[in-house]
Design a protein around this motif. Sequence first.
Motif, PDB file in Angstrom:
ATOM      1  N   GLU A  46      62.785  28.543  34.956  1.00 35.04           N
ATOM      2  CA  GLU A  46      61.453  28.141  35.397  1.00 35.04           C
ATOM      3  C   GLU A  46      60.881  29.109  36.431  1.00 35.04           C
ATOM      4  OE1 GLU A  46      59.249  24.360  37.551  1.00 35.04           O
ATOM      5  OE2 GLU A  46      61.355  24.212  37.007  1.00 35.04           O
ATOM      6  N   LYS A  47      61.701  29.566  37.348  1.00 34.46           N
ATOM      7  CA  LYS A  47      61.235  30.472  38.394  1.00 34.46           C
ATOM      8  C   LYS A  47      60.633  31.740  37.786  1.00 34.46           C
ATOM      9  CE  LYS A  47      62.865  32.947  42.466  1.00 34.46           C
ATOM     10  NZ  LYS A  47      64.022  33.273  43.300  1.00 34.46           N
ATOM     11  N   ALA A  48      61.297  32.284  36.779  1.00 33.05           N
ATOM     12  CA  ALA A  48      60.803  33.492  36.119  1.00 33.05           C
ATOM     13  C   ALA A  48      59.484  33.229  35.401  1.00 33.05           C
ATOM     14  CB  ALA A  48      61.845  34.013  35.142  1.00 33.05           C
ATOM     15  N   MET A  49      59.362  32.068  34.770  1.00 36.24           N
ATOM     16  CA  MET A  49      58.135  31.734  34.056  1.00 36.24           C
ATOM     17  C   MET A  49      56.970  31.559  35.030  1.00 36.24           C
ATOM     18  SD  MET A  49      58.916  31.908  30.940  1.00 36.24           S
ATOM     19  CE  MET A  49      57.526  31.183  30.143  1.00 36.24           C
ATOM     20  N   ARG A  50      57.219  30.922  36.142  1.00 39.57           N
ATOM     21  CA  ARG A  50      56.157  30.738  37.142  1.00 39.57           C
ATOM     22  C   ARG A  50      55.718  32.081  37.728  1.00 39.57           C
ATOM     23  NH1 ARG A  50      54.855  25.656  38.028  1.00 39.57           N
ATOM     24  NH2 ARG A  50      56.353  24.016  37.570  1.00 39.57           N
ATOM     25  N   HIS A  51      56.682  32.970  37.940  1.00 33.81           N
ATOM     26  CA  HIS A  51      56.346  34.307  38.438  1.00 33.81           C
ATOM     27  C   HIS A  51      55.490  35.051  37.411  1.00 33.81           C
ATOM     28  CE1 HIS A  51      56.666  38.183  40.388  1.00 33.81           C
ATOM     29  NE2 HIS A  51      57.084  38.696  39.242  1.00 33.81           N
ATOM     30  N   ARG A  52      55.890  34.979  36.144  1.00 31.74           N
ATOM     31  CA  ARG A  52      55.140  35.658  35.080  1.00 31.74           C
ATOM     32  C   ARG A  52      53.722  35.110  34.991  1.00 31.74           C
ATOM     33  NH1 ARG A  52      53.691  39.979  32.589  1.00 31.74           N
ATOM     34  NH2 ARG A  52      53.312  39.722  30.387  1.00 31.74           N
ATOM     35  N   LYS A  53      53.584  33.792  35.126  1.00 28.86           N
ATOM     36  CA  LYS A  53      52.259  33.167  35.073  1.00 28.86           C
ATOM     37  C   LYS A  53      51.389  33.673  36.225  1.00 28.86           C
ATOM     38  CE  LYS A  53      51.327  28.703  36.025  1.00 28.86           C
ATOM     39  NZ  LYS A  53      51.248  27.245  35.884  1.00 28.86           N
ATOM     40  N   GLY A  54      51.963  33.806  37.403  1.00 26.06           N
ATOM     41  CA  GLY A  54      51.222  34.337  38.537  1.00 26.06           C
ATOM     42  C   GLY A  54      50.757  35.767  38.299  1.00 26.06           C
ATOM     43  N   GLU A  55      51.624  36.570  37.683  1.00 24.02           N
ATOM     44  CA  GLU A  55      51.261  37.949  37.364  1.00 24.02           C
ATOM     45  C   GLU A  55      50.142  38.003  36.324  1.00 24.02           C
ATOM     46  OE1 GLU A  55      52.449  40.783  38.884  1.00 24.02           O
ATOM     47  OE2 GLU A  55      53.319  39.304  40.247  1.00 24.02           O
ATOM     48  N   LEU A  56      50.155  37.093  35.370  1.00 22.61           N
ATOM     49  CA  LEU A  56      49.095  37.051  34.361  1.00 22.61           C
ATOM     50  C   LEU A  56      47.760  36.658  34.985  1.00 22.61           C
ATOM     51  CD1 LEU A  56      51.065  35.448  31.397  1.00 22.61           C
ATOM     52  CD2 LEU A  56      50.242  37.804  31.548  1.00 22.61           C
ATOM     53  N   TYR A  57      47.780  35.720  35.935  1.00 21.98           N
ATOM     54  CA  TYR A  57      46.547  35.364  36.646  1.00 21.98           C
ATOM     55  C   TYR A  57      45.997  36.572  37.404  1.00 21.98           C
ATOM     56  CZ  TYR A  57      46.350  30.318  35.831  1.00 21.98           C
ATOM     57  OH  TYR A  57      46.215  29.084  35.264  1.00 21.98           O
ATOM     58  N   LYS A  58      46.881  37.344  38.032  1.00 21.80           N
ATOM     59  CA  LYS A  58      46.447  38.556  38.733  1.00 21.80           C
ATOM     60  C   LYS A  58      45.791  39.534  37.766  1.00 21.80           C
ATOM     61  CE  LYS A  58      49.979  38.533  42.321  1.00 21.80           C
ATOM     62  NZ  LYS A  58      51.179  39.228  42.828  1.00 21.80           N
ATOM     63  N   LEU A  59      46.385  39.682  36.567  1.00 18.30           N
ATOM     64  CA  LEU A  59      45.839  40.586  35.561  1.00 18.30           C
ATOM     65  C   LEU A  59      44.430  40.166  35.155  1.00 18.30           C
ATOM     66  CD1 LEU A  59      46.096  42.950  33.563  1.00 18.30           C
ATOM     67  CD2 LEU A  59      47.174  41.342  31.969  1.00 18.30           C
ATOM     68  N   VAL A  60      44.235  38.883  34.920  1.00 16.83           N
ATOM     69  CA  VAL A  60      42.900  38.389  34.554  1.00 16.83           C
ATOM     70  C   VAL A  60      41.918  38.679  35.678  1.00 16.83           C
ATOM     71  CG1 VAL A  60      41.521  36.329  34.046  1.00 16.83           C
ATOM     72  CG2 VAL A  60      43.735  36.625  32.956  1.00 16.83           C
ATOM     73  N   GLY A  61      42.339  38.461  36.912  1.00 15.55           N
ATOM     74  CA  GLY A  61      41.468  38.737  38.044  1.00 15.55           C
ATOM     75  C   GLY A  61      41.075  40.202  38.143  1.00 15.55           C
ATOM     76  N   GLU A  62      42.009  41.091  37.801  1.00 17.82           N
ATOM     77  CA  GLU A  62      41.739  42.525  37.881  1.00 17.82           C
ATOM     78  C   GLU A  62      40.801  43.017  36.779  1.00 17.82           C
ATOM     79  OE1 GLU A  62      45.561  44.391  37.828  1.00 17.82           O
ATOM     80  OE2 GLU A  62      46.121  43.577  39.791  1.00 17.82           O
ATOM     81  N   ILE A  63      40.900  42.427  35.592  1.00 22.11           N
ATOM     82  CA  ILE A  63      40.108  42.924  34.459  1.00 22.11           C
ATOM     83  C   ILE A  63      38.866  42.077  34.179  1.00 22.11           C
ATOM     84  CG2 ILE A  63      42.123  43.976  33.379  1.00 22.11           C
ATOM     85  CD1 ILE A  63      42.142  41.656  31.368  1.00 22.11           C
ATOM     86  N   MET A  64      38.612  41.083  35.004  1.00 16.22           N
ATOM     87  CA  MET A  64      37.547  40.126  34.746  1.00 16.22           C
ATOM     88  C   MET A  64      36.168  40.779  34.600  1.00 16.22           C
ATOM     89  SD  MET A  64      36.764  36.667  36.775  1.00 16.22           S
ATOM     90  CE  MET A  64      38.485  36.234  36.601  1.00 16.22           C
ATOM     91  N   ASP A  65      35.894  41.805  35.366  1.00 19.36           N
ATOM     92  CA  ASP A  65      34.567  42.419  35.358  1.00 19.36           C
ATOM     93  C   ASP A  65      34.402  43.496  34.291  1.00 19.36           C
ATOM     94  OD1 ASP A  65      33.802  40.815  37.486  1.00 19.36           O
ATOM     95  OD2 ASP A  65      34.553  42.252  38.966  1.00 19.36           O
ATOM     96  N   GLN A  66      35.444  43.804  33.566  1.00 20.53           N
ATOM     97  CA  GLN A  66      35.381  44.868  32.568  1.00 20.53           C
ATOM     98  C   GLN A  66      35.059  44.271  31.197  1.00 20.53           C
ATOM     99  OE1 GLN A  66      38.791  47.438  32.861  1.00 20.53           O
ATOM    100  NE2 GLN A  66      38.900  47.143  35.080  1.00 20.53           N
ATOM    101  N   GLN A  67      33.862  44.525  30.737  1.00 24.40           N
ATOM    102  CA  GLN A  67      33.369  43.939  29.490  1.00 24.40           C
ATOM    103  C   GLN A  67      34.192  44.350  28.273  1.00 24.40           C
ATOM    104  OE1 GLN A  67      30.991  41.635  29.322  1.00 24.40           O
ATOM    105  NE2 GLN A  67      30.669  41.715  31.524  1.00 24.40           N
ATOM    106  N   ASP A  68      34.723  45.548  28.271  1.00 25.73           N
ATOM    107  CA  ASP A  68      35.455  46.039  27.103  1.00 25.73           C
ATOM    108  C   ASP A  68      36.865  45.457  26.992  1.00 25.73           C
ATOM    109  OD1 ASP A  68      36.080  47.459  29.420  1.00 25.73           O
ATOM    110  OD2 ASP A  68      36.712  49.230  28.285  1.00 25.73           O
ATOM    111  N   LEU A  69      37.306  44.680  27.972  1.00 26.57           N
ATOM    112  CA  LEU A  69      38.656  44.103  27.949  1.00 26.57           C
ATOM    113  C   LEU A  69      38.646  42.591  27.727  1.00 26.57           C
ATOM    114  CD1 LEU A  69      40.332  46.149  30.811  1.00 26.57           C
ATOM    115  CD2 LEU A  69      40.496  46.519  28.356  1.00 26.57           C
ATOM    116  N   GLU A  70      37.575  42.088  27.135  1.00 26.24           N
ATOM    117  CA  GLU A  70      37.474  40.638  26.934  1.00 26.24           C
ATOM    118  C   GLU A  70      38.578  40.105  26.027  1.00 26.24           C
ATOM    119  OE1 GLU A  70      34.405  37.220  25.342  1.00 26.24           O
ATOM    120  OE2 GLU A  70      33.657  39.248  25.651  1.00 26.24           O
ATOM    121  N   THR A  71      38.938  40.846  24.990  1.00 23.80           N
ATOM    122  CA  THR A  71      40.000  40.411  24.086  1.00 23.80           C
ATOM    123  C   THR A  71      41.327  40.305  24.831  1.00 23.80           C
ATOM    124  OG1 THR A  71      38.885  41.442  22.228  1.00 23.80           O
ATOM    125  CG2 THR A  71      41.203  40.913  21.928  1.00 23.80           C
ATOM    126  N   LEU A  72      41.625  41.279  25.682  1.00 21.17           N
ATOM    127  CA  LEU A  72      42.843  41.236  26.487  1.00 21.17           C
ATOM    128  C   LEU A  72      42.823  40.034  27.419  1.00 21.17           C
ATOM    129  CD1 LEU A  72      45.508  42.431  27.540  1.00 21.17           C
ATOM    130  CD2 LEU A  72      44.149  43.878  29.065  1.00 21.17           C
TER     131      LEU A  72
END
Length: 89
Positions: free
Chosen positions: A14-40
Amino acid sequence: MTVHKIDRSVVIEEKAMRHRKGELYKLVGEIMDQQDLETLMVATLSKIAFIDYMLGIDVIESHRLNSMINVVNSNHGTNHQLTDFYIRF
């Protein structure tokens, strides 16, 4: 991430999954303003929903995911709903 195989079963910590989920949220936050990365971004939100499912969290009750989807919708002019990411087997 530690993966254990037990009689054709896979156990993920569970600890690893929660960490991975946090990293995915960070990724979405970083690419949120980039229109060409909507699929990602949509693929990443789907991964977050799947991790919630694996952790036993009902996606419909995920307020953080819902907030992230609302921000994505306002930035990209899309109309994704939390139910679009609902996973059930």
